[in-house]
Motif scaffolding. Structure first.
Motif, mmCIF file in Angstrom:
data_model
loop_
_atom_site.group_PDB
_atom_site.id
_atom_site.type_symbol
_atom_site.label_atom_id
_atom_site.label_comp_id
_atom_site.label_asym_id
_atom_site.label_seq_id
_atom_site.Cartn_x
_atom_site.Cartn_y
_atom_site.Cartn_z
ATOM 1 N N ALA A 103 -67.840 -22.631 25.686
ATOM 2 C CA ALA A 103 -66.717 -23.528 25.398
ATOM 3 C C ALA A 103 -65.380 -22.799 25.546
ATOM 4 C CB ALA A 103 -66.861 -24.111 23.996
ATOM 5 N N SER A 104 -65.322 -21.538 25.137
ATOM 6 C CA SER A 104 -64.086 -20.761 25.292
ATOM 7 C C SER A 104 -63.725 -20.596 26.760
ATOM 8 C CB SER A 104 -64.239 -19.378 24.659
ATOM 9 O OG SER A 104 -64.362 -19.484 23.272
ATOM 10 N N GLY A 105 -64.727 -20.336 27.572
ATOM 11 C CA GLY A 105 -64.484 -20.217 29.004
ATOM 12 C C GLY A 105 -63.943 -21.512 29.585
ATOM 13 N N LYS A 106 -64.595 -22.619 29.265
ATOM 14 C CA LYS A 106 -64.146 -23.913 29.785
ATOM 15 C C LYS A 106 -62.749 -24.267 29.285
ATOM 16 C CE LYS A 106 -68.667 -26.070 30.377
ATOM 17 N NZ LYS A 106 -69.532 -27.176 29.938
ATOM 18 N N SER A 164 -59.196 -7.060 28.445
ATOM 19 C CA SER A 164 -59.342 -7.484 29.843
ATOM 20 C C SER A 164 -60.476 -8.491 30.024
ATOM 21 C CB SER A 164 -59.573 -6.278 30.753
ATOM 22 O OG SER A 164 -60.851 -5.717 30.503
ATOM 23 N N LEU A 165 -61.330 -8.625 29.004
ATOM 24 C CA LEU A 165 -62.439 -9.576 29.085
ATOM 25 C C LEU A 165 -62.116 -10.911 28.418
ATOM 26 C CD1 LEU A 165 -65.407 -7.151 28.380
ATOM 27 C CD2 LEU A 165 -64.594 -7.986 30.585
ATOM 28 N N LEU A 166 -60.926 -11.041 27.840
ATOM 29 C CA LEU A 166 -60.522 -12.334 27.294
ATOM 30 C C LEU A 166 -60.425 -13.326 28.450
ATOM 31 C CD1 LEU A 166 -57.787 -11.167 24.796
ATOM 32 C CD2 LEU A 166 -60.048 -12.059 24.229
ATOM 33 N N PRO A 167 -60.841 -14.574 28.245
ATOM 34 C CA PRO A 167 -60.916 -15.516 29.367
ATOM 35 C C PRO A 167 -59.623 -15.687 30.143
ATOM 36 C CG PRO A 167 -61.743 -16.536 27.348
ATOM 37 C CD PRO A 167 -61.261 -15.178 26.993
ATOM 38 N N ASP A 168 -58.500 -15.813 29.463
ATOM 39 C CA ASP A 168 -57.239 -16.028 30.185
ATOM 40 C C ASP A 168 -56.814 -14.791 30.967
ATOM 41 O OD1 ASP A 168 -56.861 -14.796 27.695
ATOM 42 O OD2 ASP A 168 -54.802 -15.510 27.526
ATOM 43 N N VAL A 169 -57.030 -13.608 30.403
ATOM 44 C CA VAL A 169 -56.693 -12.366 31.110
ATOM 45 C C VAL A 169 -57.652 -12.165 32.279
ATOM 46 C CG1 VAL A 169 -56.506 -9.860 30.874
ATOM 47 C CG2 VAL A 169 -55.750 -11.345 29.007
ATOM 48 N N TRP A 170 -58.934 -12.399 32.035
ATOM 49 C CA TRP A 170 -59.951 -12.225 33.079
ATOM 50 C C TRP A 170 -59.656 -13.137 34.269
ATOM 51 C CZ3 TRP A 170 -63.700 -15.198 35.453
ATOM 52 C CH2 TRP A 170 -64.686 -14.500 36.152
ATOM 53 N N ASP A 181 -69.803 -11.188 34.349
ATOM 54 C CA ASP A 181 -68.927 -10.054 34.585
ATOM 55 C C ASP A 181 -68.675 -9.277 33.286
ATOM 56 O OD1 ASP A 181 -67.267 -8.612 36.518
ATOM 57 O OD2 ASP A 181 -65.600 -9.287 35.259
ATOM 58 N N GLY A 182 -68.476 -10.000 32.201
ATOM 59 C CA GLY A 182 -68.250 -9.346 30.918
ATOM 60 C C GLY A 182 -69.443 -8.523 30.468
ATOM 61 N N LEU A 183 -70.637 -9.069 30.633
ATOM 62 C CA LEU A 183 -71.839 -8.338 30.230
ATOM 63 C C LEU A 183 -72.089 -7.129 31.120
ATOM 64 C CD1 LEU A 183 -74.175 -11.327 29.363
ATOM 65 C CD2 LEU A 183 -73.102 -9.721 27.770
ATOM 66 N N ARG A 184 -71.674 -7.218 32.362
ATOM 67 C CA ARG A 184 -71.810 -6.064 33.265
ATOM 68 C C ARG A 184 -70.811 -4.965 32.919
ATOM 69 N NH1 ARG A 184 -72.160 -9.163 39.016
ATOM 70 N NH2 ARG A 184 -74.313 -9.863 38.827
ATOM 71 N N ASN A 185 -69.592 -5.338 32.563
ATOM 72 C CA ASN A 185 -68.520 -4.370 32.352
ATOM 73 C C ASN A 185 -68.434 -3.836 30.929
ATOM 74 O OD1 ASN A 185 -67.596 -4.392 35.009
ATOM 75 N ND2 ASN A 185 -66.443 -6.260 34.635
ATOM 76 N N LEU A 186 -68.980 -4.548 29.980
ATOM 77 C CA LEU A 186 -68.893 -4.117 28.591
ATOM 78 C C LEU A 186 -69.514 -2.739 28.361
ATOM 79 C CD1 LEU A 186 -67.627 -5.261 26.074
ATOM 80 C CD2 LEU A 186 -69.803 -6.288 25.497
ATOM 81 N N PRO A 187 -70.709 -2.455 28.880
ATOM 82 C CA PRO A 187 -71.292 -1.128 28.658
ATOM 83 C C PRO A 187 -70.503 0.007 29.308
ATOM 84 C CG PRO A 187 -72.981 -2.655 29.406
ATOM 85 C CD PRO A 187 -71.655 -3.335 29.553
#
Length: 85
Positions: free
Chosen positions: A25-28, A53-59, A40-46
């Motif tokens: 819902a946050s993404g939408k 940078s992973l906040l939806p509006d910034v991303w 992308d977030g799950l790939r980059n988090l580790p």
């Protein structure tokens, strides 16, 4: 003891489901294609990526090709249908 384990397992599943729904819902709400953003977030988090940078509006600023446009297209289709009546 069995009932407690079953209840705790259900609760964890329920909370996990709520978290997933909230993220989607946050993404939408931010006009971000949810699955691309989460993937992308799950790939980059580790990798230690800054959380900001992973906040939806910034991303979305860095990934404009993943703008969520389905709701807008559906609204335009409904409007066109109403105008054609």
């Amino acid at each position: 003891m069995r009932w407690r384990v079953a209840t705790d397992g259900w609760h964890q599943c329920h909370v996990s489901h709520q978290c997933h729904v909230s993220l989607i819902a946050s993404g939408k709400a931010n006009h971000v294609e949810p699955w691309a953003w989460l993937r992308d977030g799950l790939r980059n988090l580790p990798e230690g990526t800054a959380l900001e940078s992973l906040l939806p509006d910034v991303w979305l600023q860095h990934n404009p090709q993943h703008r969520w446009t389905i709701a807008q297209r559906r609204q335009e289709e409904r409007q066109a249908k109403l105008e054609s009546l």
